[in-house]
Design a protein around this motif. Sequence first.
Motif, PDB file in Angstrom:
ATOM      1  N   ALA A  22       0.839  -1.162  -0.111  1.00 43.18           N
ATOM      2  CA  ALA A  22       0.001   0.184  -0.016  1.00 43.18           C
ATOM      3  C   ALA A  22       0.757   1.306  -0.028  1.00 43.18           C
ATOM      4  N   LEU A  23       1.830   1.297   0.554  1.00 38.94           N
ATOM      5  CA  LEU A  23       2.762   2.505   0.647  1.00 38.94           C
ATOM      6  C   LEU A  23       3.670   2.613  -0.678  1.00 38.94           C
ATOM      7  N   GLN A  24       3.784   1.502  -1.732  1.00 45.69           N
ATOM      8  CA  GLN A  24       4.262   1.835  -2.957  1.00 45.69           C
ATOM      9  C   GLN A  24       3.060   2.337  -3.809  1.00 45.69           C
ATOM     10  N   LEU A  25       2.047   1.955  -3.542  1.00 46.17           N
ATOM     11  CA  LEU A  25       0.964   2.381  -4.293  1.00 46.17           C
ATOM     12  C   LEU A  25       0.692   3.788  -3.925  1.00 46.17           C
ATOM     13  N   SER A  26       0.625   4.047  -2.759  1.00 45.40           N
ATOM     14  CA  SER A  26       0.352   5.532  -2.358  1.00 45.40           C
ATOM     15  C   SER A  26       1.378   6.393  -3.103  1.00 45.40           C
ATOM     16  N   ARG A  27       2.570   6.159  -3.072  1.00 42.65           N
ATOM     17  CA  ARG A  27       3.766   6.905  -3.936  1.00 42.65           C
ATOM     18  C   ARG A  27       3.484   6.832  -5.179  1.00 42.65           C
ATOM     19  N   ASP A  28       3.361   6.036  -5.762  1.00 42.86           N
ATOM     20  CA  ASP A  28       2.768   5.871  -7.376  1.00 42.86           C
ATOM     21  C   ASP A  28       1.695   6.837  -7.787  1.00 42.86           C
ATOM     22  N   LEU A  29       0.747   6.993  -7.011  1.00 38.19           N
ATOM     23  CA  LEU A  29      -0.404   7.595  -7.201  1.00 38.19           C
ATOM     24  C   LEU A  29      -0.577   9.126  -6.539  1.00 38.19           C
ATOM     25  N   ASP A  30       0.521   9.237  -5.631  1.00 32.46           N
ATOM     26  CA  ASP A  30       0.368  10.527  -4.997  1.00 32.46           C
ATOM     27  C   ASP A  30      -0.951  10.608  -4.216  1.00 32.46           C
ATOM     28  N   CYS A  31      -1.184   9.542  -3.148  1.00 28.59           N
ATOM     29  CA  CYS A  31      -2.329   9.692  -2.593  1.00 28.59           C
ATOM     30  C   CYS A  31      -1.931   9.504  -1.100  1.00 28.59           C
ATOM     31  N   GLN A  32      -2.738   9.279  -0.275  1.00 26.56           N
ATOM     32  CA  GLN A  32      -2.498   8.969   1.210  1.00 26.56           C
ATOM     33  C   GLN A  32      -2.435   7.589   1.311  1.00 26.56           C
ATOM     34  N   TYR A  33      -1.470   7.180   2.345  1.00 30.15           N
ATOM     35  CA  TYR A  33      -1.309   5.400   2.573  1.00 30.15           C
ATOM     36  C   TYR A  33      -2.756   5.067   2.947  1.00 30.15           C
ATOM     37  N   LYS A  34      -3.430   5.751   3.749  1.00 31.50           N
ATOM     38  CA  LYS A  34      -4.832   5.166   4.365  1.00 31.50           C
ATOM     39  C   LYS A  34      -5.688   4.850   2.837  1.00 31.50           C
ATOM     40  N   ALA A  90     -19.823  -5.905  -7.034  1.00 29.27           N
ATOM     41  CA  ALA A  90     -19.846  -5.910  -5.421  1.00 29.27           C
ATOM     42  C   ALA A  90     -20.468  -4.921  -4.684  1.00 29.27           C
ATOM     43  N   ASN A  91     -21.122  -5.323  -3.738  1.00 31.19           N
ATOM     44  CA  ASN A  91     -21.666  -4.309  -3.009  1.00 31.19           C
ATOM     45  C   ASN A  91     -20.835  -3.292  -2.184  1.00 31.19           C
ATOM     46  N   VAL A  92     -21.418  -2.244  -1.542  1.00 29.52           N
ATOM     47  CA  VAL A  92     -20.611  -1.510  -0.923  1.00 29.52           C
ATOM     48  C   VAL A  92     -20.050  -2.239   0.330  1.00 29.52           C
ATOM     49  N   SER A  93     -18.545  -2.217   0.722  1.00 33.65           N
ATOM     50  CA  SER A  93     -18.001  -2.983   1.751  1.00 33.65           C
ATOM     51  C   SER A  93     -18.289  -2.669   3.013  1.00 33.65           C
ATOM     52  N   ARG A  94     -18.852  -3.561   3.902  1.00 31.76           N
ATOM     53  CA  ARG A  94     -19.408  -3.112   5.290  1.00 31.76           C
ATOM     54  C   ARG A  94     -17.858  -3.221   6.052  1.00 31.76           C
ATOM     55  N   LYS A  95     -17.070  -3.879   5.633  1.00 33.99           N
ATOM     56  CA  LYS A  95     -15.961  -3.973   6.405  1.00 33.99           C
ATOM     57  C   LYS A  95     -14.919  -2.717   6.241  1.00 33.99           C
ATOM     58  N   TRP A  96     -14.954  -2.291   5.007  1.00 32.70           N
ATOM     59  CA  TRP A  96     -13.889  -1.409   4.846  1.00 32.70           C
ATOM     60  C   TRP A  96     -14.529   0.174   4.322  1.00 32.70           C
ATOM     61  N   ALA A  97     -15.816   0.110   4.160  1.00 29.99           N
ATOM     62  CA  ALA A  97     -16.127   1.418   3.897  1.00 29.99           C
ATOM     63  C   ALA A  97     -16.377   2.304   5.430  1.00 29.99           C
ATOM     64  N   GLY A  98     -15.562   3.302   5.327  1.00 26.91           N
ATOM     65  CA  GLY A  98     -15.376   4.180   6.488  1.00 26.91           C
ATOM     66  C   GLY A  98     -14.191   3.489   7.570  1.00 26.91           C
ATOM     67  N   TYR A  99     -13.565   2.949   6.993  1.00 29.67           N
ATOM     68  CA  TYR A  99     -12.475   2.045   7.956  1.00 29.67           C
ATOM     69  C   TYR A  99     -11.721   2.978   8.901  1.00 29.67           C
ATOM     70  N   TRP A 100     -11.356   4.079   8.423  1.00 23.88           N
ATOM     71  CA  TRP A 100     -10.553   5.055   9.078  1.00 23.88           C
ATOM     72  C   TRP A 100     -11.130   5.748  10.285  1.00 23.88           C
ATOM     73  N   GLN A 101     -12.579   5.794  10.071  1.00 23.60           N
ATOM     74  CA  GLN A 101     -13.281   6.500  10.762  1.00 23.60           C
ATOM     75  C   GLN A 101     -13.992   5.979  11.992  1.00 23.60           C
ATOM     76  N   ARG A 102     -13.558   4.788  12.098  1.00 28.50           N
ATOM     77  CA  ARG A 102     -14.083   4.084  13.442  1.00 28.50           C
ATOM     78  C   ARG A 102     -12.953   3.126  14.013  1.00 28.50           C
ATOM     79  N   ALA A 103     -13.149   2.539  15.377  1.00 33.84           N
ATOM     80  CA  ALA A 103     -12.211   1.752  15.878  1.00 33.84           C
ATOM     81  C   ALA A 103     -12.264   0.416  15.185  1.00 33.84           C
ATOM     82  N   ALA A 104     -11.415  -0.248  14.281  1.00 33.56           N
ATOM     83  CA  ALA A 104     -11.322  -1.436  13.602  1.00 33.56           C
ATOM     84  C   ALA A 104     -10.349  -2.502  14.234  1.00 33.56           C
TER      85      ALA A 104
END
Length: 318
Positions: free
Chosen positions: A104-116, A304-318
């Motif tokens: 994920a860290l490499q992908l974030s650098r390739d696309l210039d987006c946050q690691y999250k 696929a439907n909206v991911s209940r596991k990963w939608a809003g992942y960083w906005q809650r304690a997971a």
Amino acid sequence: MQHFLLSAAARTLSLKAVFRMGENKAYDTFKAMRWADTDGEAVCPRCGCTETYDIATRRRFKCVACYHQFSVTSGTIFASRKMSFTDLLAAIVIFVNGAKGIAALQLSRDLDCQYKTAFVLTHKLREAMAREQAGRQLNGVVEIDGAYFGGYVKPENQKADRKDLRLKLNRSGKRQCVVIMRERNGKSLPFIVRNEGDAVPYVRDHVGTLATIHADEGTGWDALHAGWDTKRVNHSVSFYDEGACTNQAESYFSRLRRMEVGTHHHIAGPYLNAYAQEASWREDNRRVDNGKQTAMVLDAALAANVSRKWAGYWQRAA
């Protein structure tokens, strides 16, 4: 004879081509994949009505029947996305091009987006890829094997203080066993269990009774003889014995082990199943060109439907 992965036939899509197509063409690609049955014409995800009209000020549609407003990613794992369609398509290309996964860290650098952003996106893609394994039945010649992952224990500095990690009492208690069931030259199916023998109930559910099972001499597999024609190979003596071998299962573990050690460096226990399913998908489709792999992942993600596991992942304690 040249290996498939070294040939031009394996390279049918490049990042250069994705970025050259521009945002509009990338958007048209998403529409064509999401609504293939209507040639890219929008279909309401709420009521299924095919009569919609475009909202001119933004890339959204409105249903004539129920007046629901939606976009091409509404109701999919890309719902509420903020990345451009070009970047999403590029992320999928980068993801499938990684033979041993992509960090994920490499992908974030390739696309210039946050690691999250990259972390959640790659896990959403893994979730979509795993959909094709749901309810899978294996037949023919099926190889079964298990390997342990996680639970790393740092060795002591002084040799005299080091413990024998082969003994159960010296382990961390976090190790988990990945069991792979793989058809010869066919599909595979991984499971996570505590111990290798705990996978026998999964074998009963997912392997046909007429299948021939190949396994090693692990005592956990003794129960297989009661339900299947089972052949065993003693790996302490040979890798292949009278037609019995688990080489294709070992090939899967080779990929997963290199994903853990060489790409991600650490896989937390709750996420091991997702990485095991990703490695299974990569093994099953290793002879498919990267353009088709990209289309397969994009199609699975939009179905696929909206991911209940990963939608809003960083906005809650997971």
